[in-house]
Write an enzyme that holds these catalytic residues in place. Sequence first.
Site, mmCIF file in Angstrom:
data_model
loop_
_atom_site.group_PDB
_atom_site.id
_atom_site.type_symbol
_atom_site.label_atom_id
_atom_site.label_comp_id
_atom_site.label_asym_id
_atom_site.label_seq_id
_atom_site.Cartn_x
_atom_site.Cartn_y
_atom_site.Cartn_z
ATOM 1 N N HIS A 16 0.840 -1.197 0.000
ATOM 2 C CA HIS A 16 0.000 0.000 0.000
ATOM 3 C C HIS A 16 0.869 1.239 0.000
ATOM 4 O O HIS A 16 1.851 1.320 0.720
ATOM 5 C CB HIS A 16 -0.908 0.022 1.243
ATOM 6 C CG HIS A 16 -1.755 1.247 1.327
ATOM 7 N ND1 HIS A 16 -2.924 1.400 0.625
ATOM 8 C CD2 HIS A 16 -1.585 2.402 2.002
ATOM 9 C CE1 HIS A 16 -3.440 2.589 0.875
ATOM 10 N NE2 HIS A 16 -2.649 3.218 1.711
ATOM 11 N N ASP B 116 -15.064 2.478 8.682
ATOM 12 C CA ASP B 116 -14.036 3.449 8.308
ATOM 13 C C ASP B 116 -14.593 4.464 7.325
ATOM 14 O O ASP B 116 -14.318 5.658 7.416
ATOM 15 C CB ASP B 116 -12.814 2.756 7.701
ATOM 16 C CG ASP B 116 -11.869 3.773 7.090
ATOM 17 O OD1 ASP B 116 -11.327 4.588 7.856
ATOM 18 O OD2 ASP B 116 -11.698 3.787 5.863
ATOM 19 N N ARG C 128 -14.708 12.623 9.828
ATOM 20 C CA ARG C 128 -13.434 13.293 10.141
ATOM 21 C C ARG C 128 -13.158 14.419 9.155
ATOM 22 O O ARG C 128 -12.637 15.467 9.509
ATOM 23 C CB ARG C 128 -12.280 12.275 10.107
ATOM 24 C CG ARG C 128 -12.292 11.334 11.305
ATOM 25 C CD ARG C 128 -11.401 10.129 11.066
ATOM 26 N NE ARG C 128 -10.044 10.507 10.681
ATOM 27 C CZ ARG C 128 -9.252 9.807 9.869
ATOM 28 N NH1 ARG C 128 -9.668 8.661 9.356
ATOM 29 N NH2 ARG C 128 -8.053 10.231 9.581
ATOM 30 N N SER D 56 -7.339 3.664 9.857
ATOM 31 C CA SER D 56 -8.170 3.741 8.664
ATOM 32 C C SER D 56 -7.524 2.954 7.514
ATOM 33 O O SER D 56 -8.156 2.089 6.881
ATOM 34 C CB SER D 56 -8.353 5.218 8.283
ATOM 35 O OG SER D 56 -8.863 5.362 6.988
ATOM 36 N N LYS E 100 -8.597 -1.274 5.994
ATOM 37 C CA LYS E 100 -8.912 -1.656 4.616
ATOM 38 C C LYS E 100 -7.952 -2.728 4.091
ATOM 39 O O LYS E 100 -8.342 -3.638 3.366
ATOM 40 C CB LYS E 100 -8.908 -0.411 3.719
ATOM 41 C CG LYS E 100 -10.150 0.456 3.967
ATOM 42 C CD LYS E 100 -10.086 1.793 3.284
ATOM 43 C CE LYS E 100 -9.220 2.768 4.031
ATOM 44 N NZ LYS E 100 -9.473 4.185 3.761
#
Length: 434
Positions: A82, A161, A168, A183, A187
């Site tokens: 990621h 999330d 947020r 967060s 995922k």
Amino acid sequence: MRMVDLIAKKRDGFALSKEEIEYMIDQYTNDLIPDYQMSAMAMALYFQDMTTDERIHLTQAMVASGDEIDLSEIDGIKVDKHSTGGVGDTTTLILAPLVAAVDVPVAKMSGRGLGHTGGTIDKLESIDGFQVEIDGKVFNELVNKNKIAVIGQSGNLAPADKKLYALRDVTGTVNSIPLIASSIMSKKIASGADAIVLDVKTGSGAFMKDLTGARKLAEAMVGIGNGAGRRTMAVISDMSQPLGYAVGNALEVKEAIATLKGEGPSDLTELCLALGSQMVYLAKKADTIEQAREKLVEVIENGQAIEKFKTFIAAQGGDASIVDQPANLPTASYQIDVKAKETGYISEIVADEIGVAASMLGAGRMTKDSEIDLAVGIVLKKKVGDYVEAGDTIAIAHSNQTEIKAVIEKTQMSYQIQKEEVTPDPLIHDVITE
Ligand code: URA
Ligand code: CA
């Protein structure tokens, strides 16, 4: 349990228990805790921070709020990668076949998403015939057979999330290390990976502008991943300019092909080797990071990496001839030079601005439904540290229109040029291991 008591507890600096966090996330996901209470909690978390245990519990509660992808039909240790976000970030397109070539199973789920250029899926769709809407069973079989497949996003991953992130966004609580880390990790974990490699970007073009913040975020995510039973490592990489030269969908596919052949830009190649060696190591296909790196260099040099890319494209219905004839990819009608406005050394290329320029040409999606022009984008000709004279070509706009004054200006403005010589920042600032 009452949410008001949990808010007061966090406000006063105490740690929440696993049960309290699970209650809060479950009730919030099911609309049984109102946004105003969750807003107050997000602000309390923003100021009071969370312990590593709290972060792990929050992440796991968000994972449990939705679907979890089951990759157990796929043999071996599945490692996912990621990136916290970069412009023209072609690494996934390169890393997937690169590590698959040393037998690391790559079961990649990827999105289209909004952005300056398309997501990995859009880039792959610039290859004629390439299919991403494949059946889950077929997907598993392809990974077992070829060690690589890419599928479009499916399932309802971490809905808690999604809801909390939107809240947020409008309550000034996005920029909190524990909230960002949980967060992102929720995922990734819901996507089913056994192990995770993170590319945390720092610099003007990144979410985390300074190295201290980037290191904290990387450490937070590595702590959560390992705490949740998924081996996790991170690389902190520089974003004071776009990676490689190409920003745009088909242009990035061409750059990925060149890199897999060992003819790519040095920064992009280096980052892929750094991230790739962590992936190979976590997948237990090498005993050390150094050995993993040697294996990757070997498959680039002996052609197995680019062969793997061909196999992967053909297996998903794509025209693999683009590997030997990249000209078969979509090509823009015009190539328009962008010239330097000043003489001096390039100190920075604001990546976001280059991204905006590419998106003005049509490379990105403004809304969920807008169409991308896969052929267009910006190719940088000069990078940080280079000397240029006013009037020299610094970049080329690949365009399907001729009137692109605003794009040219945007690109010129993103180049910071100074009189003094410039030593570029290191590409890899740090490596965070388990
Ligand atoms: N990206 C995410 O997915 N979550 C955040 O909180 C910030 C960036
Ligand atoms: Ca690039």
